[in-house]
Motif scaffolding. Structure first.
Motif, PDB file in Angstrom:
ATOM      1  N   GLY A   1       0.802  -1.220   0.000  1.00  0.00           N
ATOM      2  CA  GLY A   1       0.000   0.000   0.000  1.00  0.00           C
ATOM      3  C   GLY A   1       0.829   1.261   0.000  1.00  0.00           C
ATOM      4  N   GLY A   2       2.067   1.155  -0.473  1.00  0.00           N
ATOM      5  CA  GLY A   2       2.978   2.301  -0.506  1.00  0.00           C
ATOM      6  C   GLY A   2       3.781   2.458   0.769  1.00  0.00           C
ATOM      7  N   LEU A   3       3.462   1.712   1.822  1.00  0.00           N
ATOM      8  CA  LEU A   3       4.141   1.893   3.101  1.00  0.00           C
ATOM      9  C   LEU A   3       5.603   1.483   3.053  1.00  0.00           C
ATOM     10  CD1 LEU A   3       1.452   0.785   5.713  1.00  0.00           C
ATOM     11  CD2 LEU A   3       1.794   2.997   4.614  1.00  0.00           C
ATOM     12  N   ASN A   4       5.955   0.615   2.102  1.00  0.00           N
ATOM     13  CA  ASN A   4       7.360   0.207   2.000  1.00  0.00           C
ATOM     14  C   ASN A   4       8.266   1.349   1.548  1.00  0.00           C
ATOM     15  OD1 ASN A   4       6.141   0.051  -0.634  1.00  0.00           O
ATOM     16  ND2 ASN A   4       8.009  -0.967  -1.347  1.00  0.00           N
ATOM     17  N   LEU A   5       7.699   2.436   1.042  1.00  0.00           N
ATOM     18  CA  LEU A   5       8.507   3.550   0.541  1.00  0.00           C
ATOM     19  C   LEU A   5       8.789   4.605   1.614  1.00  0.00           C
ATOM     20  CD1 LEU A   5       6.986   4.129  -3.021  1.00  0.00           C
ATOM     21  CD2 LEU A   5       8.933   2.725  -2.322  1.00  0.00           C
ATOM     22  N   LEU A   6       8.222   4.462   2.788  1.00  0.00           N
ATOM     23  CA  LEU A   6       8.554   5.376   3.880  1.00  0.00           C
ATOM     24  C   LEU A   6       9.896   4.969   4.491  1.00  0.00           C
ATOM     25  CD1 LEU A   6       5.072   5.621   5.641  1.00  0.00           C
ATOM     26  CD2 LEU A   6       6.145   7.326   4.155  1.00  0.00           C
ATOM     27  N   ASP A   7      10.589   5.913   5.088  1.00  0.00           N
ATOM     28  CA  ASP A   7      11.884   5.632   5.717  1.00  0.00           C
ATOM     29  C   ASP A   7      11.643   5.078   7.118  1.00  0.00           C
ATOM     30  OD1 ASP A   7      13.288   6.668   3.500  1.00  0.00           O
ATOM     31  OD2 ASP A   7      12.994   8.711   4.258  1.00  0.00           O
ATOM     32  N   TYR A   8      12.357   3.990   7.459  1.00  0.00           N
ATOM     33  CA  TYR A   8      12.097   3.309   8.723  1.00  0.00           C
ATOM     34  C   TYR A   8      13.324   3.259   9.611  1.00  0.00           C
ATOM     35  CZ  TYR A   8       7.715   1.963   6.608  1.00  0.00           C
ATOM     36  OH  TYR A   8       6.479   2.006   6.031  1.00  0.00           O
ATOM     37  N   GLU A   9      13.066   3.334  10.923  1.00  0.00           N
ATOM     38  CA  GLU A   9      14.105   3.178  11.926  1.00  0.00           C
ATOM     39  C   GLU A   9      14.097   1.734  12.420  1.00  0.00           C
ATOM     40  OE1 GLU A   9      13.016   5.876  14.957  1.00  0.00           O
ATOM     41  OE2 GLU A   9      13.556   7.687  13.824  1.00  0.00           O
ATOM     42  N   SER A  10      15.169   1.371  13.141  1.00  0.00           N
ATOM     43  CA  SER A  10      15.214   0.039  13.725  1.00  0.00           C
ATOM     44  C   SER A  10      14.229  -0.060  14.883  1.00  0.00           C
ATOM     45  CB  SER A  10      16.631  -0.282  14.223  1.00  0.00           C
ATOM     46  OG  SER A  10      17.009   0.633  15.233  1.00  0.00           O
TER      47      SER A  10
ATOM     48  N   GLN B   1      19.154 -15.394  25.374  1.00  0.00           N
ATOM     49  CA  GLN B   1      20.526 -15.833  25.189  1.00  0.00           C
ATOM     50  C   GLN B   1      20.700 -16.624  23.886  1.00  0.00           C
ATOM     51  OE1 GLN B   1      21.284 -18.128  28.689  1.00  0.00           O
ATOM     52  NE2 GLN B   1      20.755 -16.458  30.087  1.00  0.00           N
ATOM     53  N   ARG B   2      19.585 -17.078  23.311  1.00  0.00           N
ATOM     54  CA  ARG B   2      19.673 -17.926  22.121  1.00  0.00           C
ATOM     55  C   ARG B   2      19.199 -17.225  20.862  1.00  0.00           C
ATOM     56  NH1 ARG B   2      16.408 -23.126  23.340  1.00  0.00           N
ATOM     57  NH2 ARG B   2      14.869 -21.583  24.019  1.00  0.00           N
ATOM     58  N   ARG B   3      18.750 -15.963  21.005  1.00  0.00           N
ATOM     59  CA  ARG B   3      18.241 -15.250  19.851  1.00  0.00           C
ATOM     60  C   ARG B   3      18.906 -13.891  19.747  1.00  0.00           C
ATOM     61  NH1 ARG B   3      11.834 -14.519  18.311  1.00  0.00           N
ATOM     62  NH2 ARG B   3      12.053 -12.828  16.839  1.00  0.00           N
ATOM     63  N   PRO B   4      19.432 -13.497  18.575  1.00  0.00           N
ATOM     64  CA  PRO B   4      20.160 -12.234  18.462  1.00  0.00           C
ATOM     65  C   PRO B   4      19.220 -11.047  18.598  1.00  0.00           C
ATOM     66  CG  PRO B   4      19.848 -13.220  16.310  1.00  0.00           C
ATOM     67  CD  PRO B   4      19.398 -14.244  17.310  1.00  0.00           C
ATOM     68  N   SER B   5      19.785  -9.923  19.035  1.00  0.00           N
ATOM     69  CA  SER B   5      19.012  -8.688  19.145  1.00  0.00           C
ATOM     70  C   SER B   5      18.616  -8.203  17.760  1.00  0.00           C
ATOM     71  CB  SER B   5      19.837  -7.620  19.855  1.00  0.00           C
ATOM     72  OG  SER B   5      19.198  -6.378  19.770  1.00  0.00           O
ATOM     73  N   ILE B   6      17.474  -7.486  17.681  1.00  0.00           N
ATOM     74  CA  ILE B   6      17.056  -6.930  16.396  1.00  0.00           C
ATOM     75  C   ILE B   6      17.398  -5.461  16.310  1.00  0.00           C
ATOM     76  CG2 ILE B   6      15.151  -8.543  16.126  1.00  0.00           C
ATOM     77  CD1 ILE B   6      13.309  -6.260  17.043  1.00  0.00           C
ATOM     78  N   CYS B   7      18.074  -4.916  17.339  1.00  0.00           N
ATOM     79  CA  CYS B   7      18.428  -3.489  17.316  1.00  0.00           C
ATOM     80  C   CYS B   7      19.532  -3.229  16.296  1.00  0.00           C
ATOM     81  CB  CYS B   7      18.879  -3.025  18.684  1.00  0.00           C
ATOM     82  SG  CYS B   7      17.567  -3.166  19.927  1.00  0.00           S
TER      83      CYS B   7
END
Length: 361
Positions: free
Chosen positions: A160-169, A355-361
């Motif tokens: 819906g066009g949302l992929n064209l907005l700029d995104y932060e982590s 401890q078993r999953r990496p951060s998404i930051c």
């Protein structure tokens, strides 16, 4: 035919993949991030014990150095933009007076950071959604201008066009549990470290049974207890309902999806892809903390009815067995999101899976 879906936070320009991938998988899977990012925490249960220690400490330093200043001057200093949340917490653990002056700021920051999508405009958008299709109120003039400019440069307006907005982590905040061991080593004494953890901690008391999903725009709410009852586990700990197949994330998904094609295996007449709550603002909290909750509308029965329709369509005569079944093995990874400073089973599981999953930051 299936499509991919993503969560979009239009207020903060952030996005997150759904758990479960394309087709209808995301409706069957737990959406830990979606629940955790709008759930308002409570203070660490250890805080009360820390305050009792403070109140019993002789006020030997109350008239010396920084503490010789009046409260209004201290408040000005504590609110300086250069003072970080960590600095505030370190000051707060030193004495009762500084705690009382700074704790409201710390509590507000903890709530905002822990429920990072609290009060934000949220939508679950399908990749088949056309830019011209979403409700006019979903995007503001600035957002449309950004998308239009990129379309003029031949970029494709997916979702819906949302992929064209700029995104932060998108980051997950866990109160005191966020801080690494190396940071906590800065405290020379164990009592100081424990006091810091008590002040900075966030928790979700499992003994509370009045957790609700709130829509601020519509003044409507869904009770976690209604979802737990539908899932055959009415006594499951709220708000996360970790032992239930369904939770408040599923309740929210029934109303925030938007696309030009419905999710596979959903009732056609329901039109789930034209969500009634698309782009609204939400939180998950307890009823005691919602102002004028008695004037809001309880839509729990409507949401339960919608979930029953969805699961009947997906699983036929076996729908109730599916709904009341145990949490699927691959959904245990979603406990990652629930790590906090509480002492309950869900919090400890979330701390372990981190401890078993990496951060998404």
């Amino acid at each position: 035919m299936g499509q991919y879906w993503k969560f979009f936070n239009l207020s903060k320009r952030q996005r997150m993949d759904t758990n479960g991938g394309p087709y209808w998988g995301f409706l069957r899977c737990k959406q830990g991030f979606l629940v955790r990012c709008i759930t308002i925490p409570y203070p660490n249960p250890k805080l009360e014990r820390h305050l009792k220690r403070l109140s019993s400490t002789p006020p030997a330093i109350n008239d010396k150095g920084l503490l010789s200043l009046p409260d209004d001057v201290l408040l000005v200093l504590l609110e300086l933009p250069d003072i970080s949340l960590d600095d505030l917490a370190v000051l707060a653990v030193t004495c009762r007076r500084l705690f009382e002056l700074s704790y409201k700021m710390i509590k507000d920051c903890n709530e905002i950071k822990s429920a990072s999508w609290y009060g934000c405009r949220i939508v679950c958008m399908g990749d088949c959604a056309l830019y011209e299709d979403p409700p006019p109120s979903l995007l503001n003039a600035e957002e449309r201008a950004i998308i239009d400019a990129k379309i003029a440069q031949d970029e494709y307006p997916g979702y819906g066009g949302l992929n064209l907005l700029d995104y932060e982590s998108t980051c997950l905040y866990r109160g005191a549990f966020t801080y690494t061991y190396s940071f906590l080593q800065k405290f020379e004494f164990d009592a100081d470290r424990e006091a810091f953890e008590a002040v900075m901690g966030v928790a979700f008391p499992p003994e509370r049974t009045d957790w609700v999903l709130c829509n601020f725009n519509k003044k409507e709410y869904v009770r976690a207890s209604a979802i737990a009852k539908l899932s055959g586990k009415p006594n499951d700990a709220q708000p996360f309902l970790s032992r239930c197949r369904l939770d408040l994330g599923h309740a929210l998904l029934t109303r925030i999806c938007w696309s030009n094609e419905a999710p596979v295996h959903t009732p056609p007449k329901m039109k789930m892809h034209r969500g009634l709550w698309v782009g609204d603002r939400f939180c998950i909290t307890t009823m005691e903390r919602v102002e004028d909750i008695q004037e809001w509308k309880d839509v729990s029965s409507q949401v339960v009815r919608d979930l029953v329709q969805i699961y009947r369509k997906q699983f036929g005569k076996d729908w109730l067995e599916e709904v009341e079944g145990d949490v699927l093995a691959y959904d245990h990874a979603e406990y990652y999101w629930f790590g906090s400073d509480g002492d309950d089973w869900v919090a400890s599981t979330g701390q372990y899976t981190r401890q078993r999953r990496p951060s998404i930051c």
